[in-house]
Design an enzyme around this catalytic site. Structure first.
Site, PDB file in Angstrom:
ATOM      1  N   HIS A 121       0.733  -1.083  -0.146  1.00 42.10           N
ATOM      2  CA  HIS A 121      -0.333  -0.437   0.313  1.00 42.10           C
ATOM      3  C   HIS A 121       0.478   1.493  -0.446  1.00 42.10           C
ATOM      4  O   HIS A 121       2.059   1.266   0.497  1.00 42.10           O
ATOM      5  CB  HIS A 121      -0.747   0.094   1.131  1.00 42.10           C
ATOM      6  CG  HIS A 121      -1.811   0.530   1.282  1.00 42.10           C
ATOM      7  ND1 HIS A 121      -1.470   2.485   1.421  1.00 42.10           N
ATOM      8  CD2 HIS A 121      -3.615   0.965   1.595  1.00 42.10           C
ATOM      9  CE1 HIS A 121      -2.625   3.096   1.556  1.00 42.10           C
ATOM     10  NE2 HIS A 121      -3.618   2.158   1.601  1.00 42.10           N
ATOM     11  N   ASP A 198       2.889  -4.197   8.517  1.00 45.71           N
ATOM     12  CA  ASP A 198       2.053  -3.404   8.190  1.00 45.71           C
ATOM     13  C   ASP A 198       0.573  -4.138   9.075  1.00 45.71           C
ATOM     14  O   ASP A 198       0.770  -5.602   7.550  1.00 45.71           O
ATOM     15  CB  ASP A 198       1.851  -2.606   6.666  1.00 45.71           C
ATOM     16  CG  ASP A 198       0.715  -2.164   5.825  1.00 45.71           C
ATOM     17  OD1 ASP A 198      -0.507  -3.122   7.086  1.00 45.71           O
ATOM     18  OD2 ASP A 198       0.596  -1.771   5.761  1.00 45.71           O
ATOM     19  N   GLN A 201      -4.295  -5.006   7.027  1.00 41.61           N
ATOM     20  CA  GLN A 201      -5.592  -6.056   6.589  1.00 41.61           C
ATOM     21  C   GLN A 201      -4.779  -7.239   7.445  1.00 41.61           C
ATOM     22  O   GLN A 201      -6.307  -8.228   7.547  1.00 41.61           O
ATOM     23  CB  GLN A 201      -4.994  -6.497   4.623  1.00 41.61           C
ATOM     24  CG  GLN A 201      -5.748  -5.041   4.620  1.00 41.61           C
ATOM     25  CD  GLN A 201      -6.362  -4.933   4.451  1.00 41.61           C
ATOM     26  OE1 GLN A 201      -8.458  -5.322   4.904  1.00 41.61           O
ATOM     27  NE2 GLN A 201      -7.224  -3.210   3.612  1.00 41.61           N
ATOM     28  N   LYS A 224     -10.488  -0.142  10.765  1.00 46.67           N
ATOM     29  CA  LYS A 224     -10.549  -1.339   9.815  1.00 46.67           C
ATOM     30  C   LYS A 224     -10.586  -2.692  10.616  1.00 46.67           C
ATOM     31  O   LYS A 224     -11.112  -3.587  10.301  1.00 46.67           O
ATOM     32  CB  LYS A 224      -9.818  -2.270   8.824  1.00 46.67           C
ATOM     33  CG  LYS A 224      -9.073  -1.057   8.006  1.00 46.67           C
ATOM     34  CD  LYS A 224      -7.698  -0.897   6.919  1.00 46.67           C
ATOM     35  CE  LYS A 224      -7.243  -0.261   6.635  1.00 46.67           C
ATOM     36  NZ  LYS A 224      -8.134   0.289   5.677  1.00 46.67           N
ATOM     37  N   CYS A 364      -4.567   2.425  -3.554  1.00 44.08           N
ATOM     38  CA  CYS A 364      -3.705   2.824  -2.643  1.00 44.08           C
ATOM     39  C   CYS A 364      -2.141   1.909  -3.059  1.00 44.08           C
ATOM     40  O   CYS A 364      -1.537   1.514  -2.478  1.00 44.08           O
ATOM     41  CB  CYS A 364      -3.431   3.099  -1.781  1.00 44.08           C
ATOM     42  SG  CYS A 364      -5.155   4.789  -1.107  1.00 44.08           S
TER      43      CYS A 364
HETATM   44  N1  PMP Z   1      -2.225  -0.527   4.450  1.00 43.65           N
HETATM   45  C1  PMP Z   1      -2.829  -0.860   4.170  1.00 43.65           C
HETATM   46  C2  PMP Z   1      -2.290  -2.743   3.619  1.00 43.65           C
HETATM   47  C3  PMP Z   1      -4.258  -1.031   3.653  1.00 43.65           C
HETATM   48  O1  PMP Z   1      -4.604  -1.611   3.561  1.00 43.65           O
HETATM   49  C4  PMP Z   1      -4.142   0.706   4.674  1.00 43.65           C
HETATM   50  C5  PMP Z   1      -5.360   1.044   4.578  1.00 43.65           C
HETATM   51  N2  PMP Z   1      -6.310   0.788   3.128  1.00 43.65           N
HETATM   52  C6  PMP Z   1      -3.064   1.371   4.778  1.00 43.65           C
HETATM   53  C7  PMP Z   1      -2.011   0.552   4.402  1.00 43.65           C
HETATM   54  C8  PMP Z   1      -3.594   2.745   5.452  1.00 43.65           C
HETATM   55  O2  PMP Z   1      -4.621   2.198   6.359  1.00 43.65           O
HETATM   56  P1  PMP Z   1      -4.639   3.529   6.923  1.00 43.65           P
HETATM   57  O3  PMP Z   1      -5.158   4.477   5.718  1.00 43.65           O
HETATM   58  O4  PMP Z   1      -5.889   3.800   8.147  1.00 43.65           O
HETATM   59  O5  PMP Z   1      -3.899   4.595   7.767  1.00 43.65           O
END
Ligand code: PMP
Length: 410
Positions: A121, A198, A201, A224, A364
């Protein structure tokens, strides 16, 4: 655990959208909140609202107890050794940025390497690009298998004595792949590197034990995992956090201040400048209680069962291209796909007309889109309240969309 009884705990899911019962399949973007989380937040504002750590009055100490109690819940949830290792942040993005701007900017120099996956991401890519640009370190990438998996062998091939940081999602938000974090952490450590995980997920869907995985940092978001938006967590091993400088300075994080300088509070408050996200942390604590009542093993098993069913049913759709491994055991509860040359935005618009919420776009992860050879994908992502009947509704709606766009006509 019956998903329908879980669903009854989520007031938003009783809604009708476009005259159809809502089928919410955008959980990887953000999950819905059970009544107990909503109640915990409103109860706090109704009865306890006060600033933490400073007021010598009843509400102030109650709010502090609730806030620090939430920290203890997070600590137990990810099996951290010490509550001081749990820092409340705004979310995964903020957590990774703390590690990048405090730890990495201070430690790295020319000749050092940071290794990440091309499937990351943007939150776990751009901070490392910035670190590389500013320190002169080199950003390198793991090589993925054709189905998007990262094997231990390929990980080992990319980590060497120059590697100082390995940064990797435990689960991909596009491919759904679950990376072998424990093995990769061991390889990183054997080479003198640290691993930043990270968990955006993975923490909502799998039992995660930071000590068993032996990871150095873990970042995740409350929203999430059935908690409120605006709250997240950075876990870090105590010795690493202690050696790091704060990234924000101001109230709450200081010990002693003179006109000439200041000293910092101990962990975790050193990293929590200003009034913290009190209600958010309390809401996250309630979400953790809720997930614990179900049990993370049950949450994980339900996710695997649903994704297995979704893969089986989606594969019957002619012209569908499913991204990531087809073995449900290698995935979390999401599936990304493209259907013929129907643009994912068009697909999700037509699905929305059927009351079905999925996500379309680059998620993203633009470099991963390039790797997949797609400009964007559609993504259905599941949680504890989703049912097989909703997967059937998704498949039927995709078939309808194909008809709408003239697929299958002579
Ligand atoms: N890493 C991953 C794998 C994600 O799926 C996401 C959220 N889509 C993020 C980071 C970023 O999370 P946040 O927008 O809550 O900071």
């Amino acid at each position: 655990m019956n998903p329908l009884s879980v669903k009854a705990d989520f007031p938003i899911l009783t809604q009708v959208v476009n005259e159809r019962p809502l089928v919410y399949l955008d959980n990887a973007a953000t999950s819905q909140k059970p009544q107990c989380v909503i109640d915990a937040v409103s109860h706090y504002y109704e009865t306890t609202n006060s600033n933490v750590h400073r007021g010598v009055h009843t509400l102030g100490s109650q709010a502090t107890d609730l806030y620090e109690g939430a920290r203890a819940k997070v600590q137990a949830f990810i099996k951290a050794n010490d509550a001081a290792e749990i820092i409340f942040t705004r979310g995964t993005t903020a957590s990774i940025n703390i590690v990048a701007s405090s730890y990495a900017m201070a430690q790295l120099q020319v000749g050092d390497e940071i290794v990440i996956s091309p499937a990351e991401h943007h939150s776990n890519l751009i901070p490392w690009q910035q670190v590389a640009q500013q320190t002169g370190a080199t950003l390198t990438y793991f090589e993925l298998e054709v189905d998007g998996r990262l094997t231990v062998e390929k990980a080992a091939a990319a980590i060497n004595k120059q590697t100082k940081i390995v940064a990797l999602a435990q689960a991909s938000n596009v491919l759904g792949t679950i990376n072998p974090i424990k093995e990769i952490a061991a390889i990183a450590h054997a080479n003198g590197a640290i691993i930043v995980v990270d968990g955006a997920q993975s923490v909502p869907h799998l039992p995660v034990d930071v000590q068993e995985l032996d990871i150095d940092f873990l970042a995740f978001s409350g929203h999430k995992m059935m908690g409120p938006t605006g709250i997240g967590v950075l876990y870090g091993k105590r010795a690493l956090l202690e050696a790091m400088d704060p990234v924000e300075y101001g109230g709450e994080m200081i010990d002693f201040v003179t006109l000439e300088g200041a000293t910092w509070k101990e962990l975790p408050w050193k990293f929590e400048a200003g009034t913290p996200i009190i209600a958010g942390a309390i809401g996250l604590g309630a979400a953790i209680d809720y997930l614990n009542t179900i049990g993370m093993a049950t949450v994980a098993a339900h996710g695997t069962e649903l994704v297995a069913y979704a893969l089986e049913r989606l594969r019957t759709i002619e012209g569908i291209d499913i991204h990531g491994p087809l073995d449900p055991q290698q995935r979390t509860a999401l599936v990304s796909f493209n259907v013929g040359d129907i643009h994912p935005h068009d697909l999700s618009t037509v699905l929305d007309e059927q009351g079905i919420a999925i996500r379309a776009g680059h998620h993203c992860a633009q470099p991963l889109m390039k790797w997949l050879g797609a400009s964007s994908t559609a993504r259905a992502s599941f949680y504890m309240y989703n049912t097989k009947a909703e997967v059937d509704a998704l498949v039927a709606a995709i078939e309808l969309t194909k008809e709408y766009f003239g697929y299958g006509e002579a």
